[in-house]
Design a protein around this motif. Structure first.
Motif, short mmCIF file in Angstrom:
data_model
loop_
_atom_site.label_atom_id
_atom_site.label_comp_id
_atom_site.label_asym_id
_atom_site.label_seq_id
_atom_site.Cartn_x
_atom_site.Cartn_y
_atom_site.Cartn_z
N THR A 3 0.83 -1.20 0.00
CA THR A 3 0.00 0.00 0.00
C THR A 3 0.87 1.25 0.00
O THR A 3 0.62 2.20 -0.77
CB THR A 3 -0.94 0.00 1.23
N GLU A 4 1.88 1.27 0.85
CA GLU A 4 2.81 2.41 0.91
C GLU A 4 3.46 2.64 -0.45
O GLU A 4 3.56 3.77 -0.91
CB GLU A 4 3.87 2.15 1.98
N THR A 5 3.88 1.57 -1.09
CA THR A 5 4.52 1.68 -2.40
C THR A 5 3.55 2.25 -3.44
O THR A 5 3.91 3.14 -4.21
CB THR A 5 5.04 0.30 -2.86
N LEU A 6 2.31 1.76 -3.44
CA LEU A 6 1.32 2.24 -4.40
C LEU A 6 1.00 3.72 -4.18
O LEU A 6 0.87 4.49 -5.14
CB LEU A 6 0.04 1.41 -4.32
N VAL A 7 0.88 4.12 -2.92
CA VAL A 7 0.60 5.52 -2.62
C VAL A 7 1.78 6.40 -3.06
O VAL A 7 1.60 7.44 -3.68
CB VAL A 7 0.28 5.72 -1.12
N GLN A 8 3.00 5.95 -2.75
CA GLN A 8 4.17 6.74 -3.16
C GLN A 8 4.27 6.83 -4.68
O GLN A 8 4.60 7.88 -5.22
CB GLN A 8 5.46 6.16 -2.56
N GLU A 9 3.98 5.75 -5.38
CA GLU A 9 4.00 5.78 -6.84
C GLU A 9 2.97 6.77 -7.38
O GLU A 9 3.23 7.49 -8.34
CB GLU A 9 3.77 4.39 -7.42
N ALA A 10 1.80 6.79 -6.76
CA ALA A 10 0.76 7.74 -7.18
C ALA A 10 1.22 9.17 -6.93
O ALA A 10 1.03 10.05 -7.78
CB ALA A 10 -0.55 7.46 -6.44
N ILE A 11 1.84 9.41 -5.78
CA ILE A 11 2.37 10.75 -5.48
C ILE A 11 3.48 11.10 -6.47
O ILE A 11 3.54 12.21 -7.00
CB ILE A 11 2.87 10.83 -4.02
N ASN A 12 4.35 10.13 -6.77
CA ASN A 12 5.44 10.36 -7.73
C ASN A 12 4.92 10.75 -9.10
O ASN A 12 5.58 11.47 -9.84
CB ASN A 12 6.31 9.11 -7.89
N SER A 13 3.74 10.26 -9.47
CA SER A 13 3.21 10.50 -10.81
C SER A 13 2.64 11.92 -10.97
O SER A 13 2.40 12.35 -12.09
CB SER A 13 2.13 9.47 -11.14
N LEU A 14 2.43 12.63 -9.89
CA LEU A 14 1.91 13.99 -9.97
C LEU A 14 2.99 14.95 -10.46
O LEU A 14 4.18 14.74 -10.20
CB LEU A 14 1.41 14.47 -8.61
N ASP A 15 2.57 16.02 -11.13
CA ASP A 15 3.55 17.05 -11.50
C ASP A 15 4.00 17.77 -10.23
O ASP A 15 3.40 17.64 -9.17
CB ASP A 15 2.98 18.02 -12.53
N ASP A 16 5.07 18.54 -10.34
CA ASP A 16 5.71 19.13 -9.17
C ASP A 16 4.77 20.00 -8.33
O ASP A 16 4.76 19.90 -7.10
CB ASP A 16 6.93 19.97 -9.59
N GLU A 17 3.98 20.86 -8.98
CA GLU A 17 3.17 21.78 -8.17
C GLU A 17 2.07 21.05 -7.42
O GLU A 17 1.75 21.40 -6.29
CB GLU A 17 2.62 22.94 -9.01
N HIS A 18 1.49 20.01 -8.00
CA HIS A 18 0.46 19.25 -7.31
C HIS A 18 1.05 18.33 -6.26
O HIS A 18 0.51 18.17 -5.16
CB HIS A 18 -0.40 18.48 -8.32
N HIS A 32 -6.98 20.64 -4.34
CA HIS A 32 -8.20 19.98 -4.81
C HIS A 32 -7.91 19.15 -6.06
O HIS A 32 -8.29 17.99 -6.16
CB HIS A 32 -9.30 21.00 -5.09
N ARG A 33 -7.23 19.76 -7.01
CA ARG A 33 -6.89 19.07 -8.27
C ARG A 33 -5.98 17.87 -7.99
O ARG A 33 -6.18 16.78 -8.56
CB ARG A 33 -6.22 20.05 -9.23
N ALA A 34 -5.00 18.04 -7.13
CA ALA A 34 -4.07 16.95 -6.81
C ALA A 34 -4.80 15.77 -6.16
O ALA A 34 -4.54 14.61 -6.48
CB ALA A 34 -2.96 17.45 -5.89
N ARG A 35 -5.72 16.07 -5.26
CA ARG A 35 -6.47 14.99 -4.60
C ARG A 35 -7.34 14.25 -5.60
O ARG A 35 -7.50 13.03 -5.51
CB ARG A 35 -7.31 15.57 -3.47
#
Length: 197
Positions: A133-148, A181-184
């Motif tokens: 779960t931690e890995t999947l969440v971090q991968e999802a966070i990694n996939s966001l652009d820098d500002e989000h 909001h957009r990032a979430r």
């Protein structure tokens, strides 16, 4: 020597800064100790690599030490340090993207010791599920652009308030709210399969 270190732990940050600027570089160690865990976690979440996060944490404190006489107290020391950490991390990400030209960023430590678990509670008897779960969440966070990615890390992981984030990023609070909001929404879309399990 131990009593001097103990007495530093009772000083305000302004007093510590004054000691550092008066030539007591050891007082900076107390500043580091007070902020390193949260800064490391923020940097790790922004760059997705434990090794890079450790290096960037060190870079952050070196820059802060070198520029401490520029600190005017318009914001808290914590906010000022976070601004340096975020800018250092984002610069690193831009350099890494340029060098790798789009190669996927690896995660060499999916559950670093200093990282705060930011996922939904999992059964503590099943560490494999927690790590996945931690890995999947971090991968999802990694996939966001820098500002989000930055606003998610600062608000949802580091629990900074909107005004602190606005100060760190030097943007209006309304911009922070709209980015968050957009990032979430983007994270929800990426994590939807995980949420269905």
């Amino acid at each position: 020597m131990a009593s001097r270190a103990a007495s530093r732990s009772n000083l305000t940050e302004q007093e510590l800064i004054g000691q550092v600027l008066s030539g007591d570089s050891a007082a900076f160690g107390e500043i580091v100790e007070r902020h390193e865990d949260r800064l490391y976690n923020t940097i790790y979440r922004l760059v997705g690599s434990a090794d890079d996060a450790r290096d960037l944490l060190q870079d952050t404190f070196v820059k802060a030490y070198e520029k401490l006489d520029d600190f005017r107290g318009g914001s808290s020391l914590y906010t000022w340090l976070f601004r340096i950490a975020v800018n250092t991390s984002l610069s690193h990400r831009r350099r890494r993207k340029w060098v790798q030209m789009g190669a996927p960023a690896g995660d060499d430590d999916p559950n670093p010791g200093n990282a705060v678990a930011d996922t939904a509670a999992v059964d503590p008897a099943d560490p494999l599920i927690a790590a996945e779960t931690e890995t999947l969440v971090q991968e999802a966070i990694n996939s966001l652009d820098d500002e989000h990615r930055t606003v998610v890390v600062l608000r949802d992981i580091q629990h900074c308030d909107y005004h602190e984030i606005a100060d760190i990023l030097d943007v209006p609070p309304g911009t922070v709210k709209s980015r968050l909001h957009r990032a979430r929404m983007m994270l929800r879309d990426r994590l939807e399969p995980l949420l269905k399990n």
